[in-house]
Design a protein around this motif. Structure first.
Motif, short mmCIF file in Angstrom:
data_model
loop_
_atom_site.label_atom_id
_atom_site.label_comp_id
_atom_site.label_asym_id
_atom_site.label_seq_id
_atom_site.Cartn_x
_atom_site.Cartn_y
_atom_site.Cartn_z
N THR A 1 126.71 83.91 44.63
CA THR A 1 126.48 83.31 43.63
C THR A 1 127.54 82.01 43.35
OG1 THR A 1 127.74 84.64 42.35
CG2 THR A 1 125.21 85.36 42.56
N GLN B 1 122.77 74.51 45.32
CA GLN B 1 121.61 75.37 45.42
C GLN B 1 121.75 75.82 46.98
OE1 GLN B 1 117.99 73.84 43.95
NE2 GLN B 1 117.71 75.67 43.03
N ASP C 1 123.00 81.73 47.30
CA ASP C 1 121.69 82.20 46.90
C ASP C 1 121.07 82.08 45.30
OD1 ASP C 1 121.34 83.41 49.43
OD2 ASP C 1 122.62 85.09 48.70
N VAL C 2 122.21 82.27 44.48
CA VAL C 2 121.81 81.93 43.08
C VAL C 2 122.69 81.10 42.32
CG1 VAL C 2 121.26 83.27 40.86
CG2 VAL C 2 120.92 84.46 43.00
N LYS D 1 116.42 83.00 46.64
CA LYS D 1 117.02 81.68 46.31
C LYS D 1 116.62 81.33 44.80
CE LYS D 1 119.36 79.42 49.48
NZ LYS D 1 120.81 78.87 49.35
N SER D 2 117.25 81.20 43.95
CA SER D 2 116.95 81.08 42.60
C SER D 2 117.99 80.64 41.46
CB SER D 2 116.26 82.46 41.98
OG SER D 2 117.43 83.50 42.10
#
Length: 225
Positions: free
Chosen positions: A34, A105, A109-110, A2-3
């Motif tokens: 994403t 978010q 995941d991104v 997770k970023s």
């Protein structure tokens, strides 16, 4: 994983959106979901009674999940000028952007948040890209449009990112001038002087083939940064 990352550029029209979507496609090929977010956009056009930006529409098209347009681009302005003028006095709220970012978010995941213009370009009368990246507390990916003058712009932007107390997770080179002499030499110079990993070199492309562009990304370098 997770970023999230903030995408900025050495200037306007340097390939930020194409680099953003190339990163999105690369990550999707690795099995990650994403989404892209473009908090503020000028130069929007009317579609079914709503102002929409062509870059934000591409992000909506390539997102891993179905999103409403306003989730991607909460502030859309019609005039094709700097957002601080195009907004006509509209207050671009960091809280609105931050809340929207937090919701994204939870969906992927991104999250890649694309700024408007360069690092110090204004998004409203009181907010610029640097301020938004600081408010979101995101590592930055710098998109360098390789053309005459890019070395100075890239080094100044990298320095400004660090001065803002943020990390540069990596940079992407974009060949925006097909006939630029000395492209390889300029790229080598930047490799020696930018204190961040090179994540990819996107070749000149008249029409975006994002799977081809994604093949030029080496995101594993970013994961180790």
């Amino acid at each position: 994983m997770k970023s999230a990352f903030f995408i900025t550029g050495t200037d306007t029209n340097v390939g930020k959106t194409w680099a953003t979507i190339a990163l999105m496609r690369y990550l999707q090929m690795q099995g990650l979901s994403t989404v892209g977010m473009k908090p503020v956009a000028a130069g929007c056009e009317w579609h079914n009674g709503m102002l929409k930006n062509s870059d934000a529409l591409l992000m909506q098209q390539y997102a891993s999940v179905s999103l409403e347009y306003r989730e991607i681009n909460p502030y859309a302005f019609e005039a094709a000028i700097s957002p601080h003028l195009a907004c006509g006095g509209v207050d671009v709220s960091v809280d609105v952007v931050s809340d929207g970012f937090t919701r994204l978010q939870q969906r992927a995941d991104v999250v890649l948040v694309e700024g408007a213009g360069g690092w110090y370009s204004p998004m409203s009368g009181v907010l610029d890209n640097a301020g938004l990246a600081q408010a979101l507390r995101l590592p930055v990916i710098l998109v360098v449009g390789v053309r005459l003058g890019c070395i100075n712009h890239a080094r100044l932007t990298m320095s400004a990112i660090h001065q803002a107390g943020l990390s540069c997770a990596g940079w992407v080179a974009v060949q925006i001038d097909q006939a630029m002499p000395g492209f390889d030499g300029n790229l080598t110079y930047l490799l020696e002087r930018l204190d961040a990993p090179l994540l990819g070199v996107l070749p000149f492309s008249a029409a975006g083939d994002f799977d081809v562009l994604a093949s030029q990304i080496e995101f594993a370098k970013l994961a180790k940064s």
